[in-house]
Design a protein around this motif. Structure first.
Motif, PDB file in Angstrom:
ATOM      1  N   UNK A   1       0.765  -1.170   0.149  1.00  0.00           N
ATOM      2  CA  UNK A   1       0.104   0.088  -0.121  1.00  0.00           C
ATOM      3  C   UNK A   1       0.683   1.344   0.132  1.00  0.00           C
ATOM      4  N   UNK A   2       2.232   1.133   0.169  1.00  0.00           N
ATOM      5  CA  UNK A   2       2.985   2.318   0.241  1.00  0.00           C
ATOM      6  C   UNK A   2       3.103   2.993  -1.251  1.00  0.00           C
ATOM      7  N   UNK A   3       2.714   2.135  -2.286  1.00  0.00           N
ATOM      8  CA  UNK A   3       2.741   2.526  -3.594  1.00  0.00           C
ATOM      9  C   UNK A   3       1.258   2.977  -4.165  1.00  0.00           C
ATOM     10  N   UNK A   4       0.325   2.955  -3.382  1.00  0.00           N
ATOM     11  CA  UNK A   4      -1.236   3.384  -3.657  1.00  0.00           C
ATOM     12  C   UNK A   4      -1.105   4.850  -3.535  1.00  0.00           C
ATOM     13  N   UNK A   5      -0.836   5.547  -4.524  1.00  0.00           N
ATOM     14  CA  UNK A   5      -0.811   7.073  -4.194  1.00  0.00           C
ATOM     15  C   UNK A   5      -1.160   7.844  -5.645  1.00  0.00           C
ATOM     16  N   UNK A   6      -2.224   8.519  -5.746  1.00  0.00           N
ATOM     17  CA  UNK A   6      -2.679   8.965  -6.896  1.00  0.00           C
ATOM     18  C   UNK A   6      -2.036  10.244  -7.309  1.00  0.00           C
ATOM     19  N   UNK A   7      -1.491  10.945  -6.237  1.00  0.00           N
ATOM     20  CA  UNK A   7      -0.878  12.278  -6.609  1.00  0.00           C
ATOM     21  C   UNK A   7       0.429  12.363  -5.660  1.00  0.00           C
ATOM     22  N   UNK A   8       1.487  11.752  -6.208  1.00  0.00           N
ATOM     23  CA  UNK A   8       2.722  11.731  -5.646  1.00  0.00           C
ATOM     24  C   UNK A   8       3.256  13.204  -5.725  1.00  0.00           C
ATOM     25  N   UNK A   9       4.121  13.587  -4.511  1.00  0.00           N
ATOM     26  CA  UNK A   9       4.688  14.953  -4.291  1.00  0.00           C
ATOM     27  C   UNK A   9       3.584  15.658  -3.600  1.00  0.00           C
ATOM     28  N   UNK A  10       2.475  15.197  -3.103  1.00  0.00           N
ATOM     29  CA  UNK A  10       1.408  16.149  -2.821  1.00  0.00           C
ATOM     30  C   UNK A  10       1.927  17.270  -1.815  1.00  0.00           C
ATOM     31  N   UNK A  11       1.085  18.100  -1.090  1.00  0.00           N
ATOM     32  CA  UNK A  11       1.515  19.098  -0.096  1.00  0.00           C
ATOM     33  C   UNK A  11       1.709  18.643   1.071  1.00  0.00           C
ATOM     34  N   UNK A  12       1.214  17.317   1.656  1.00  0.00           N
ATOM     35  CA  UNK A  12       1.212  16.822   2.852  1.00  0.00           C
ATOM     36  C   UNK A  12       2.747  16.125   3.179  1.00  0.00           C
ATOM     37  N   UNK A  13       3.482  15.966   1.875  1.00  0.00           N
ATOM     38  CA  UNK A  13       4.925  15.251   2.268  1.00  0.00           C
ATOM     39  C   UNK A  13       4.567  13.536   2.486  1.00  0.00           C
ATOM     40  N   UNK A  14       3.500  13.064   2.387  1.00  0.00           N
ATOM     41  CA  UNK A  14       3.098  11.809   2.660  1.00  0.00           C
ATOM     42  C   UNK A  14       2.615  11.172   1.432  1.00  0.00           C
ATOM     43  N   UNK A  15       3.326  10.198   1.026  1.00  0.00           N
ATOM     44  CA  UNK A  15       2.716   9.402  -0.309  1.00  0.00           C
ATOM     45  C   UNK A  15       2.429   8.110   0.198  1.00  0.00           C
ATOM     46  N   UNK A  16       1.400   7.452  -0.573  1.00  0.00           N
ATOM     47  CA  UNK A  16       0.943   6.038  -0.408  1.00  0.00           C
ATOM     48  C   UNK A  16       0.138   5.989   1.047  1.00  0.00           C
ATOM     49  N   UNK A  17      -0.102   4.758   1.551  1.00  0.00           N
ATOM     50  CA  UNK A  17      -0.742   4.533   2.434  1.00  0.00           C
ATOM     51  C   UNK A  17       0.069   3.977   3.559  1.00  0.00           C
ATOM     52  N   UNK A  18       0.019   4.385   4.975  1.00  0.00           N
ATOM     53  CA  UNK A  18       0.670   3.884   6.187  1.00  0.00           C
ATOM     54  C   UNK A  18       0.015   2.568   6.789  1.00  0.00           C
ATOM     55  N   UNK A  19       0.977   2.076   7.412  1.00  0.00           N
ATOM     56  CA  UNK A  19       0.619   1.011   8.185  1.00  0.00           C
ATOM     57  C   UNK A  19      -0.133   1.424   9.462  1.00  0.00           C
ATOM     58  N   UNK A  20      -0.816   0.287  10.165  1.00  0.00           N
ATOM     59  CA  UNK A  20      -1.594   0.181  11.133  1.00  0.00           C
ATOM     60  C   UNK A  20      -1.107   0.920  12.368  1.00  0.00           C
ATOM     61  N   UNK A  21      -1.951   1.937  12.895  1.00  0.00           N
ATOM     62  CA  UNK A  21      -1.521   2.601  14.092  1.00  0.00           C
ATOM     63  C   UNK A  21      -1.567   1.689  15.795  1.00  0.00           C
ATOM     64  N   UNK A  22      -1.876   2.505  16.693  1.00  0.00           N
ATOM     65  CA  UNK A  22      -1.973   1.655  17.839  1.00  0.00           C
ATOM     66  C   UNK A  22      -2.935   0.641  17.913  1.00  0.00           C
ATOM     67  N   UNK A  23      -2.589  -0.490  18.225  1.00  0.00           N
ATOM     68  CA  UNK A  23      -3.581  -1.518  18.489  1.00  0.00           C
ATOM     69  C   UNK A  23      -3.424  -2.343  19.782  1.00  0.00           C
ATOM     70  N   UNK A  24      -4.650  -2.515  20.506  1.00  0.00           N
ATOM     71  CA  UNK A  24      -4.696  -3.272  21.642  1.00  0.00           C
ATOM     72  C   UNK A  24      -5.590  -4.663  21.447  1.00  0.00           C
ATOM     73  N   UNK A  25      -4.870  -5.862  21.417  1.00  0.00           N
ATOM     74  CA  UNK A  25      -5.555  -6.800  21.188  1.00  0.00           C
ATOM     75  C   UNK A  25      -5.718  -7.558  22.649  1.00  0.00           C
TER      76      UNK A  25
END
Length: 816
Positions: A781-805
């Motif tokens: 998912x790191x490469x799933x980005x329709x607008x590379x170089x966008x203003x946020x500085x973040x391209x693609x999709x990131x991994x899961x955040x905090x999770x408590x199982x």
């Protein structure tokens, strides 16, 4: 016919010569000399066992003559492995259990001719036991293994993981389920392993070529997912497991019951899990990562003095969303496709929090039945193992937002597996096993509207011979194998369906139709083998050296792909001229285990001929080559390659209850190009290679007898990945990935009744507790980005955040 009669008479005479033997003994704590109640005694080669009574005693009946390897296990103690000869006169066994920092006596069944102590096999192998699986959080069966040194995973969201071992994966890693090949369109980037994670009791992982035992697809290693063992004789056991994950609100549960009486055993299990879209710091909730999975499995078997026979079945049904990365350019909110023209709408907050599966999704179903048999042919006549199985994998990828009941990609794979082994009687500590295994596959693609591969059939056949010899402190093992694959794919013409407008296969009249695939027939073949030795210096220290040659035939996608693969954003092109891959890999390992320290170190070098890889194509006008709008174009290539590195682990136990565990993994991987051709800097490194990474964890085990709390632990750890700059950057195929560190922690405990019997276990396990925003280098998912170089500085999709199982387990155990 008369020869068949003679064979039957001979077999009956051999079986009639079998004797019924019993084996009894007692198990004690070595330090206190107190008897141990509830220790499990298991005969792996017979798939039968028992447990000790309140006096530490046990008895096994209906055992055949000959040598048997006993495995003795108990929570909090080191596994013991003892070889006994049931045909020789002997009294009761006396077994003492000890506490040590590591496991040198685990019994393994993967990549060996029969059950073997792990410290006697030269093959680099690691065991993941049931306690580890319970006490670590994971979103699927493969995700649970990614903390093991040398093992990583290519992921497409939380429920789709494909194993990688020492930098290699896909069809180079063979996944087994209880020793049988798992077939389910492994060539696909987002095709996960179709196995119920709750039904996996332990995992054995070979880190290196295992083609000798399993043929093609085991060139880089094996992951053997071993299900729940049968209940001990005279017991009815089971458990109920409930699971909740806070990040994607995953709800999971599984119920299992099993019993054994007078040599007849049975097991039944049903499981379900579902989740909404997961969340991270930068993306919020990631649209189209929800899933809903339902599984069932069972087995029935009979054990007699002649051996055993088991029939097993499993059902897997997964509704799986796959993101395409679509976003609104201004708000960065995720979008969904609403028509065939590609128009989109912004996804509502309500839909991001819904368990309802989206219209565009995948449905993957897998059905399995197999008969696992082992026949003791009589005194001095050897053992015959026969494993026969059938699998069906049905994959439907629904990619049409309006006519949502029509599958785009529709694949139906039927696979028939066979594995026949004859273990000759041991002669002067020489063990010889001969056999053959393989499968027949038939894959149909013509029920859908999108065609990335053609329909095909293939037949694999591989005879082999393996010999083992014990020579003092040395254990020697080697063997050879020759594989043949007969491959045929069918031609395919398509035309527009007059009703839907989608492509459909045509065969009667091909005039005016488009020819997508041509008929293709070929045969792949190759020689593989291995030779190695283990030197057990003493009970604590072992040295291993192994040389292995691996073989892999190209898969269907690498040979024949020609089309858009839904769920990948890729137009894939194959190459029918590929030759098989061959690898040559030496491994060296050392392991040491004592009461206070356990240390292992392994190094390897892997040279591969005809290494097949995927390369993005560029347009002659600059930029990406685009054959179909919205999809990048990739074509398979081949070249020579080398991989080298190793793993180190150090576990320190200053006191019995305290564990300080550390592990580090490193793989370097380089293209060597074609002979006589230079390799450009941008094409120097193999893609999808994890950077140097490791884990460090401190765990404290304890019991509180007054509160009836048993097998409790509390732990805290860090997982760290370095920056990966050794990437295949040519044509924009791969980009570098920043390093990161994740903080994890957890605790767990069992709660016992007044008789000391555990009635419930609770686990609370936290991962990424600092909510670090990161992208794993093997996250697609790191490469799933329709607008590379966008203003946020973040391209693609990131991994899961905090999770408590939060996991609760209710065990059941009764006499019957």
């Amino acid at each position: 016919m008369k020869y068949i009669k003679y064979i039957i008479v001979l077999m009956l005479a051999s079986v009639g010569a079998l004797a019924q033997n019993s084996l009894s003994g007692k198990v004690y704590d070595k330090e206190t000399k107190e008897p141990l109640y509830g220790a499990a005694i298991y005969v792996t080669d017979l798939k039968t066992g028992t447990v000790t009574d309140t006096a530490g005693g046990f008895e096994l009946n209906n055992l055949p003559n000959g040598k048997l390897l006993l495995e003795i296990k108990m929570v909090g103690y080191t596994t013991q492995a003892i070889t006994v000869n049931t045909g020789a006169a002997q009294g009761d066994l006396t077994i003492y259990m000890t506490h040590t920092a590591g496991e040198l006596q685990e019994v393994i069944v993967t990549g060996v001719s029969k059950a073997t102590e792990i410290n006697r096999s030269p093959v680099p192998i690691v065991v993941v036991n049931h306690d580890y699986l319970l006490s670590n959080s994971a979103t699927n069966a493969i995700d649970a293994l990614t903390k093991i040194p040398g093992v990583t995973a290519v992921t497409t969201g939380p429920n789709v993981s494909k194993p990688y071992i020492r930098g290699l994966g896909f069809n180079r890693i063979l996944t087994l389920y209880d020793g049988s090949r798992q077939e389910g369109q492994q060539w696909g980037d987002e095709h996960g392993i179709e196995v119920d994670q709750y039904g996996v009791d332990r995992v054995e992982i070979i880190k290196g070529p295992a083609s000798l035992s399993y043929g093609s697809d085991a060139l880089a290693g094996v992951v053997n997912l071993i299900p729940t063992r049968p209940a001990p004789e005279g017991r009815l056991q089971g458990d109920i497991t409930l699971d909740y994950g806070t990040n994607n609100r995953e709800l999971g549960g599984s119920a299992m019951i099993k019993g054994t009486k007078q040599g007849v055993d049975w097991i039944a299990r049903i499981s379900h899990k579902q989740a909404i879209d997961y969340i991270n710091k930068y993306d919020g909730r990631v649209f189209a990562t929800a899933f809903s999975e339902t599984d069932a499995s069972g087995s029935i078997g009979i054990h007699r003095e002649w051996g055993y026979s088991h029939v097993n079945f499993s059902l897997y049904d997964d509704l799986q969303e796959i993101p395409d990365g679509g976003r609104d350019s201004a708000s960065r909110r995720f979008t969904r496709q609403i028509d065939e023209a590609g128009n989109t709408e912004i996804v509502s907050n309500h839909d991001l929090h819904s368990y309802k599966i989206e219209v565009i999704h995948q449905r993957v179903q897998h059905y399995r039945v197999n008969a696992d048999n082992s026949f003791r042919l009589g005194q001095g006549a050897g053992i015959l193992d026969v494993d026969l199985g059938y699998q069906r994998s049905v994959r439907r990828e629904f990619s049409h937002p309006v006519l949502s009941d029509i599958a785009g990609l529709y694949l139906i794979l039927d696979a028939f597996n066979y594995d026949i082994k004859y273990h000759m009687p041991e002669i002067r500590q020489w063990d010889l096993t001969i056999g053959f295994n393989g499968d027949y596959q038939r894959n149909s693609v013509t029920s859908g509207t999108e065609f990335v591969i053609p329909s095909y059939s293939q037949l694999d056949f591989g005879p082999f011979a393996v010999v083992k010899k014990k020579l003092g402190k040395f254990d020697l093992e080697g063997g050879l194998r020759y594989d043949i694959r007969i491959f045929n794919n069918q031609e395919l013409y398509t035309a527009a369906n007059p009703v839907t407008g989608f492509d459909m296969p045509v065969s009667a009249t091909t005039a005016g139709a488009d020819k997508i695939f041509s008929s293709y027939h070929t045969t792949f073949q190759g020689l593989s083998g291995s030779i190695g030795a283990t030197y057990n210096v003493n009970k604590q220290l072992a040295l291993k050296l192994n040389f292995a040659r691996g073989y892999r035939a190209p898969n269907i996608s690498e040979i024949s792909a020609n089309g858009v693969h839904p769920g990948t954003n890729i137009y894939q092109i194959g190459n029918p001229s590929f030759k098989p891959e061959f690898s040559l890999q030496p491994d060296f390992g050392v392991s040491y285990s004592s009461k206070y320290v356990a240390f292992t170190a392994d190094v390897f070098y892997n040279y591969i001929q005809n290494y097949i890889y995927n390369q993005k194509l560029s347009s002659v006008h600059g930029g990406d080559s685009v054959l179909v709008a919205g999809n990048q174009t990739f074509e398979f290539q081949s070249a020579r390659a080398q991989l080298y590195g190793g793993e180190v682990s150090l576990d320190i136990h200053p006191v019995t209850s305290l564990h300080i565990e550390n592990a580090l993994s490193l793989v370097y991987a380089d293209f060597l190009g074609q002979k006589g051709q230079a390799v450009a800097d941008s094409e120097r490194y193999l893609p999808l290679i994890a950077p140097i990474h490791g884990t460090s964890e401190v765990r404290y085990d304890f019991n509180i007898k007054k509160a009836q709390i048993v097998n409790a632990f509390v732990k805290v750890g860090v997982t760290y990945y370095a920056k990966q700059t050794r990437v295949y950057s040519a044509f924009g195929t791969e980009t570098s990935t920043p390093g990161y560190a994740l903080l994890n922690a957890g605790f767990g405990a069992g709660f016992a009744n007044k008789k000391g019997k555990t009635i419930m276990s609770l686990y609370v396990l936290g991962s990424n507790l600092l909510n670090t925003a990161y992208q794993d280098h093997l996250n697609r998912l790191k490469y799933f980005e329709p607008y590379p170089g966008n203003a946020t500085g973040h391209n693609g999709i990131y991994n899961m955040g905090t999770n408590i199982s939060i996991k609760v387990n209710f065990p059941l155990d009764f006499k019957i």
